[in-house]
Enzyme design. Structure first.
Site, PDB file in Angstrom:
ATOM      1  N   ASP A  13      36.920  29.160 -11.580  1.00  0.00           N
ATOM      2  CA  ASP A  13      38.319  29.087 -11.130  1.00  0.00           C
ATOM      3  C   ASP A  13      38.451  28.723  -9.655  1.00  0.00           C
ATOM      4  O   ASP A  13      39.382  29.149  -8.987  1.00  0.00           O
ATOM      5  CB  ASP A  13      39.051  30.420 -11.401  1.00  0.00           C
ATOM      6  N   LYS A  16      38.220  23.335  -9.615  1.00  0.00           N
ATOM      7  CA  LYS A  16      37.410  22.150  -9.922  1.00  0.00           C
ATOM      8  C   LYS A  16      38.248  20.989 -10.416  1.00  0.00           C
ATOM      9  O   LYS A  16      37.948  19.842 -10.118  1.00  0.00           O
ATOM     10  CB  LYS A  16      36.370  22.476 -11.003  1.00  0.00           C
ATOM     11  N   GLY A  40      39.064  26.519 -17.825  1.00  0.00           N
ATOM     12  CA  GLY A  40      40.472  26.169 -17.633  1.00  0.00           C
ATOM     13  C   GLY A  40      40.638  25.439 -16.323  1.00  0.00           C
ATOM     14  O   GLY A  40      40.290  25.956 -15.272  1.00  0.00           O
ATOM     15  N   HIS A  41      41.082  24.211 -16.387  1.00  0.00           N
ATOM     16  CA  HIS A  41      41.349  23.451 -15.168  1.00  0.00           C
ATOM     17  C   HIS A  41      42.840  23.195 -15.104  1.00  0.00           C
ATOM     18  O   HIS A  41      43.425  22.763 -16.089  1.00  0.00           O
ATOM     19  CB  HIS A  41      40.725  22.045 -15.228  1.00  0.00           C
ATOM     20  N   THR A 128      36.338  35.547 -23.016  1.00  0.00           N
ATOM     21  CA  THR A 128      37.622  34.908 -23.284  1.00  0.00           C
ATOM     22  C   THR A 128      37.978  34.992 -24.775  1.00  0.00           C
ATOM     23  O   THR A 128      39.054  34.557 -25.171  1.00  0.00           O
ATOM     24  CB  THR A 128      37.577  33.423 -22.861  1.00  0.00           C
ATOM     25  N   GLN A 223      33.173  27.056 -15.657  1.00  0.00           N
ATOM     26  CA  GLN A 223      32.844  28.378 -15.074  1.00  0.00           C
ATOM     27  C   GLN A 223      32.251  28.234 -13.663  1.00  0.00           C
ATOM     28  O   GLN A 223      32.689  27.384 -12.921  1.00  0.00           O
ATOM     29  CB  GLN A 223      31.910  29.179 -15.993  1.00  0.00           C
ATOM     30  N   THR A 238      28.688  34.014 -18.604  1.00  0.00           N
ATOM     31  CA  THR A 238      28.957  33.236 -19.807  1.00  0.00           C
ATOM     32  C   THR A 238      27.604  32.867 -20.419  1.00  0.00           C
ATOM     33  O   THR A 238      26.546  33.180 -19.855  1.00  0.00           O
ATOM     34  CB  THR A 238      29.847  32.010 -19.498  1.00  0.00           C
ATOM     35  N   ASP A 303      45.203  38.385 -15.241  1.00  0.00           N
ATOM     36  CA  ASP A 303      45.192  38.396 -13.781  1.00  0.00           C
ATOM     37  C   ASP A 303      43.743  38.328 -13.315  1.00  0.00           C
ATOM     38  O   ASP A 303      42.875  38.979 -13.886  1.00  0.00           O
ATOM     39  CB  ASP A 303      45.790  39.709 -13.253  1.00  0.00           C
ATOM     40  N   GLY A 414      46.591  22.468  -0.627  1.00  0.00           N
ATOM     41  CA  GLY A 414      47.749  22.640  -1.504  1.00  0.00           C
ATOM     42  C   GLY A 414      47.365  22.166  -2.901  1.00  0.00           C
ATOM     43  O   GLY A 414      46.346  21.485  -3.052  1.00  0.00           O
TER      44      GLY A 414
HETATM   45  P1  IMP Z   1      32.853  33.857 -22.300  1.00  0.00           P
HETATM   46  O1  IMP Z   1      32.494  32.619 -21.557  1.00  0.00           O
HETATM   47  O2  IMP Z   1      34.150  33.736 -23.060  1.00  0.00           O
HETATM   48  O3  IMP Z   1      31.736  34.358 -23.167  1.00  0.00           O
HETATM   49  O4  IMP Z   1      33.114  35.020 -21.224  1.00  0.00           O
HETATM   50  C1  IMP Z   1      32.065  35.547 -20.438  1.00  0.00           C
HETATM   51  C2  IMP Z   1      32.536  35.844 -19.020  1.00  0.00           C
HETATM   52  O5  IMP Z   1      32.780  34.614 -18.342  1.00  0.00           O
HETATM   53  C3  IMP Z   1      33.830  36.645 -18.933  1.00  0.00           C
HETATM   54  O6  IMP Z   1      33.770  37.491 -17.793  1.00  0.00           O
HETATM   55  C4  IMP Z   1      34.891  35.569 -18.721  1.00  0.00           C
HETATM   56  O7  IMP Z   1      36.052  36.084 -18.082  1.00  0.00           O
HETATM   57  C5  IMP Z   1      34.125  34.611 -17.830  1.00  0.00           C
HETATM   58  N1  IMP Z   1      34.619  33.237 -17.912  1.00  0.00           N
HETATM   59  C6  IMP Z   1      34.448  32.358 -18.912  1.00  0.00           C
HETATM   60  N2  IMP Z   1      35.014  31.177 -18.613  1.00  0.00           N
HETATM   61  C7  IMP Z   1      35.534  31.301 -17.388  1.00  0.00           C
HETATM   62  C8  IMP Z   1      36.225  30.396 -16.509  1.00  0.00           C
HETATM   63  O8  IMP Z   1      36.450  29.213 -16.790  1.00  0.00           O
HETATM   64  N3  IMP Z   1      36.588  30.905 -15.319  1.00  0.00           N
HETATM   65  C9  IMP Z   1      36.326  32.182 -14.948  1.00  0.00           C
HETATM   66  N4  IMP Z   1      35.692  33.052 -15.723  1.00  0.00           N
HETATM   67  C10 IMP Z   1      35.297  32.614 -16.935  1.00  0.00           C
END
Ligand code: IMP
Length: 427
Positions: A13, A16, A40-41, A128, A223, A238, A303, A414
């Protein structure tokens, strides 16, 4: 032959999407190499805001070919809804290429993700819930389903049977859920085959040929470094390799082809889900960072946990990724603080520690050692060059650069496409 890797230097986050999109106009291919729709972008183009989860953000740049590499896990239903959403807004998605070797997130992988988290209770990872971990587990256990399997019904059926044999025992006997029927899963997966077909390609060949022809290829990590299965804060990570090496295995490109590795670094720190986070704030400063920075997950709506900048983590990211540059994002969010704390080291059981401890126990005990840098109050969102920034903002950037071990080549001031200061060109 520029092959650039762009990845998150913290816990994801970092912004990117903005960075990839900034380069998108001059890039021929944008490749995702790991993860899936857990990412998520947010990309802002003009007055339009796009939230992408699975698709590479290059899909918004007309000249660019977006690629989903072999290292990605693909939920076809999510892919289609993301494509439909873009098509409805007039975005051409026909150039997309998907590796036939990418693994498919099946409905049972999503079920297993959710029930496992529920059973972990207080010890949950905070995933997620998109089936990411169980799909990678199936891949490593060699009972995964690949995109190419959707084109051979007999093989697909055998593979789904193999995958469900053990899982149905678990689901019914341990998790108290109903067994999942092989036929139903096979039918659902076959239903995706025709629409996927035009996109399926030998992406390894395509990308290597592109590099031989001097095309610009951008590898976009999902990630972030600290969520890497090998190099992150395991087990709160992840299930893939967002770090730079993942670009090679997840796209089938040799390490000698990579020319630059850019770490996206937020001017403060955030994290989603469980796990240690030394600079996390539980006071009004944390609340202010969340509010001003819009720190809410694009994928989950959760959040984000917020804290001050952590230079120990940034140095670690430089090391494990071999970073050549940083793209510093969201500097504008820090406008208005009289002084800004920056974590320069940790105190662990009475000792000062300069580098990220490899021991999980030590990291859980790490307390931030702060240096306080003077803040600024001027609006910086219109700054076009480094010299347009107020002196204290310049000094903040220079201090971060010195502590983090790689040059800061771009600065986000920004959310908009043009709200970026380019210090050195990436190409
Ligand atoms: P998973 O990737 O759904 O298995 O989640 C594993 C961990 O990675 C959790 O703490 C998620 O919140 C975190 N996570 C997965 N994708 C993202 C991302 O794109 N941004 C931030 N955290 C992520």
């Amino acid at each position: 032959m520029p092959a650039l890797v762009l990845l998150g230097a913290q816990w994801g986050d970092e912004g990117k999407g903005k960075a990839t999109d900034l380069l998108g106009g001059s890039v021929d291919y944008v490749v995702r190499y790991q993860g899936g729709n857990n990412a998520g972008h947010t990309v802002v183009v003009g007055d339009q805001k796009y939230a992408l989860h699975l698709l590479p953000s290059g899909i918004l740049s007309p000249g660019c070919t977006p690629v989903i590499g072999n290292g990605v896990v693909v939920d076809p239903s999510v892919l289609f809804s993301e494509l439909n959403g873009l098509n409805d807004r007039g975005v051409d998605t026909s150039k997309l290429l998907i590796s036939g070797n990418a693994h498919v997130i099946t409905p049972y992988n999503v079920t297993v993700d959710k029930v496992t988290e529920r059973f972990l209770g207080k010890r949950k990872i905070g995933t997620t819930g998109r089936g990411i971990g169980p799909t990678y587990a199936d891949k490593i256990n060699r009972v995964g389903i690949r995109i190419q399997d959707l084109y051979d019904e007999s093989i697909l059926t055998q593979k789904v049977e193999a995958a469900l044999d053990g899982k149905n025992q678990l689901l019914t006997k341990v998790f108290n859920r109903r067994a999942i029927e092989v036929g139903q899963v096979v039918e659902e997966l076959l239903g995706y085959a025709d629409r996927l077909k035009p996109y399926v390609a030998d992406t390894v060949l395509v990308l290597n040929q592109a590099l031989e022809q001097d095309k610009v290829v951008l590898f976009e990590g999902g990630q972030g470094t600290l969520l890497d299965i090998d190099h992150g804060t395991y087990p709160f990570v992840t299930s893939s390799n967002p770090t730079a090496g993942g670009a090679c295995t997840g796209a089938g490109v040799g390490p000698t082809k990579i020319s630059r590795v850019i770490g996206i670094l937020k001017a403060y720190t955030t994290r989603v889900g469980s796990g240690p986070f030394p600079t996390e704030l539980f006071d009004e400063d944390g609340e202010a960072l969340r509010r001003i920075g819009g720190e809410r997950g694009v994928t989950t709506g959760r959040d984000r946990r917020c804290g001050w900048f952590d230079a120990v983590i940034a140095r670690y990211a430089t090391r494990v990724n071999g970073l050549t540059d940083f793209f510093l994002t969201k500097l504008d969010v820090l406008t208005g603080w009289e002084q800004i704390p920056v974590c320069v080291a940790y105190e662990i059981d009475g000792r000062r520690v300069e580098e990220l401890p490899y021991s999980q126990t030590d990291f859980h005990h790490a307390k931030p050692v702060y240096e306080y840098l003077p803040g600024w109050s001027e609006d910086i969102t219109k700054a076009k060059s480094f010299s347009d920034l107020p002196k204290n903002a310049q000094d903040y950037v220079k201090a971060l650069e010195e502590m983090s071990g790689a040059p800061i080549s771009a600065i986000g001031v920004g959310p908009g496409r043009d709200e970026t200061i380019e210090v050195n060109s990436f190409l």
